[in-house]
Design a protein around this motif. Structure first.
Motif, PDB file in Angstrom:
ATOM      1  N   PRO A 166      -2.962  -5.641  -2.740  1.00 28.91           N
ATOM      2  CA  PRO A 166      -3.779  -5.489  -3.945  1.00 28.91           C
ATOM      3  C   PRO A 166      -4.913  -4.496  -3.771  1.00 28.91           C
ATOM      4  O   PRO A 166      -5.268  -4.095  -2.655  1.00 28.91           O
ATOM      5  N   ALA A 170      -9.423  -7.693  -5.433  1.00 27.57           N
ATOM      6  CA  ALA A 170      -8.908  -8.999  -5.018  1.00 27.57           C
ATOM      7  C   ALA A 170      -9.418  -9.426  -3.658  1.00 27.57           C
ATOM      8  O   ALA A 170      -8.926 -10.397  -3.098  1.00 27.57           O
ATOM      9  N   GLU A 188      -0.466  -1.827  -4.811  1.00 23.77           N
ATOM     10  CA  GLU A 188      -0.484  -2.256  -6.207  1.00 23.77           C
ATOM     11  C   GLU A 188      -0.159  -1.124  -7.179  1.00 23.77           C
ATOM     12  O   GLU A 188       0.541  -1.329  -8.176  1.00 23.77           O
ATOM     13  N   LEU A 211       1.156 -12.420  -3.376  1.00 21.43           N
ATOM     14  CA  LEU A 211      -0.151 -11.801  -3.142  1.00 21.43           C
ATOM     15  C   LEU A 211      -0.849 -12.568  -2.035  1.00 21.43           C
ATOM     16  O   LEU A 211      -0.917 -13.797  -2.061  1.00 21.43           O
ATOM     17  N   ALA A 213      -4.455 -11.829  -0.263  1.00 22.24           N
ATOM     18  CA  ALA A 213      -5.573 -10.879  -0.236  1.00 22.24           C
ATOM     19  C   ALA A 213      -6.474 -11.029   0.973  1.00 22.24           C
ATOM     20  O   ALA A 213      -7.196 -10.102   1.334  1.00 22.24           O
ATOM     21  N   TYR A 229      -6.449 -12.639 -10.165  1.00 21.26           N
ATOM     22  CA  TYR A 229      -5.946 -11.277  -9.955  1.00 21.26           C
ATOM     23  C   TYR A 229      -4.433 -11.308  -9.745  1.00 21.26           C
ATOM     24  O   TYR A 229      -3.689 -10.470 -10.275  1.00 21.26           O
ATOM     25  N   LEU A 233      -1.277  -9.450 -11.814  1.00 22.05           N
ATOM     26  CA  LEU A 233      -0.191  -8.668 -11.236  1.00 22.05           C
ATOM     27  C   LEU A 233       1.162  -9.263 -11.616  1.00 22.05           C
ATOM     28  O   LEU A 233       2.124  -8.521 -11.902  1.00 22.05           O
TER      29      LEU A 233
END
Length: 432
Positions: A166, A170, A188, A211, A213, A229, A233
């Protein structure tokens, strides 16, 4: 000198009160005296408390109920007995190798409840998990698109998800896993391009998004922002495929307190902050059918473990006290500060037997290896200790034994023991 009461001792005392206990000054795990366990199984020794494993899982599952399910990240502690505890609680598994796939299966996790992530999957591991009926493989680079497709059996596309690296929005946690150049996942900004490439491959079925992060996150606000976030996505992915997502993996990264000043993750705050995320999912037909999952490891396994070592000698060198033990960085690299720490800080290390009100003074707790890196604590508050006494490193259920250089200087590897229902069971025997 006597060490004043500080956040360090308070953290250790709090962790003992939450997860273990003391009887006549001696640490107890699941009602068993840690001294007796050390006598029975030798030292160094890892001890895990099944009740604490279950309590951690249930607390998190309750906090995110109605929003996400909770799976277990096997890399944190891949012992099948530990995995089995979480499987019994309802968890699936996230793996990072073929051997972890085998460990999860051995623990009774159904293959369709296992997902495979990692930036450098081997062809043999891909073939192994595909043949074993794995639930999902998370693609992290362009080569994997082709390699996973090549492993697909005729007429049965492999279920895959896209792992996304990301943007900076994020980020959070002690170790960032995205927002910068990274081996983990697709950037991303190329999401739509990668979606189109996977969609063009008939041997793959694109079912979701992954994801991750950051890790060791102790802020509920930060985690909630990262999950929001991730939903953004996921909505982008669904808009591109024009069909609802089946899975949304929001990663792990939930932390536990290790150091003076660390606060435990506020699960109540996490629970209270989920309302807008639930509403967002329910309102989007592309997201609503998806199984949303978290896959923590450290948060679930870490608090349940202790690493126990026996004192071999105590010495004073130029005014500093050194407690020399039979355990060290070869079994617990993270506690030595040599696994991801830039500024080395002490894990909570305690005497296994300590009388109430005993005076403490700072001591370096070191291991038997011929390197100055072999230091489990630099200034742990310790009572008077002598050869034969025991010390324990708390928060040792995750990223300990299998994250350490066990072959360094050819010392024996320690036993692992699980305490459950008032009984102790060896789940990995001492070797060497």
């Amino acid at each position: 000198m006597t060490m004043p009461e500080t956040e360090g001792p308070d953290l250790a005392a709090r962790l003992i009160a939450e997860n273990f206990s003391r009887t006549n000054g001696a640490l107890q795990v699941g009602g068993l005296d840690l001294r007796a366990l050390a006598e029975a199984h030798g030292t160094p020794l890892f001890v895990y408390d099944a009740a604490t494993l279950r309590r951690s899982y249930r607390a998190l599952a309750k906090a995110v109920e109605g929003f996400a399910g909770v799976d277990y990240s096997v890399k944190a502690n891949p012992n099948p007995a530990v995995i089995r505890i979480f499987r019994e609680e309802g968890a699936g598994a996230e793996i990072a190798s073929g051997a972890e796939f085998a460990a999860a299966l051995a623990a009774g996790v159904p293959p369709e409840r296992i997902l495979f992530a990692g930036p450098g999957k081997s062809d043999s591991d891909i073939a192994r998990v595909v043949a074993g009926g794995i639930g999902e493989i998370h693609l992290e680079n362009a080569e994997e698109i082709t390699r996973v497709a090549n492993a697909a059996p005729a007429g049965r596309p492999v279920r895959v998800a896209i792992r996304v690296n990301p943007g900076a929005g994020a980020q959070g946690g002690a170790m960032r896993m995205g927002g910068k150049p990274s081996p983990f996942g697709f950037d991303e900004e190329e999401l739509e391009l990668i979606v189109d490439r996977i969609e063009a491959e008939p041997r793959l079925h694109l079912c979701g998004l992954h994801l991750f992060a950051g890790t060791q996150g102790l802020s509920a606000v930060t985690l909630l922002a990262q999950w929001a976030y991730g939903l953004d996505l996921a909505a982008r992915l669904g808009a591109r495929t024009k069909r609802p997502l089946e899975t949304i993996d929001l990663g792990g990264g939930l932390g536990i307190p290790y150091f003076a000043g660390d606060s435990a993750l506020d699960l109540a705050g996490l629970r209270d902050g989920l309302a807008p995320l639930r509403a967002r999912v329910a309102a989007d037909p592309l997201l609503a059918p998806a199984r949303i999952v978290l896959e923590p490891g450290r948060f679930l396994a870490g608090p349940a473990g202790l690493y126990v070592a026996r004192v071999r000698a105590v010495k004073v060198s130029r005014g500093s006290r050194f407690v020399i033990t039979d355990g060290g960085m070869h079994h617990h690299l993270a506690a030595s500060g040599n696994l991801g720490q830039i500024v080395k800080r002490d894990y909570p290390v305690v005497a296994v037997v300590e009388e109430a009100g005993a005076e403490r003074a700072p001591a370096a707790v070191v291991g038997p290896l011929c390197t100055p890196l072999d230091m489990l604590a630099r200034a742990a508050p310790m009572p008077d200790l002598a050869a034969g006494d025991l010390v324990a490193v708390l928060q040792s259920g995750a990223y300990a034994l299998t994250a350490s250089p066990t072959g360094f200087l050819s010392h024996p590897s320690p036993s692992e023991v699980l305490v459950d229902g008032g009984r102790a069971k060896v789940i990995r025997p001492r070797a060497g």
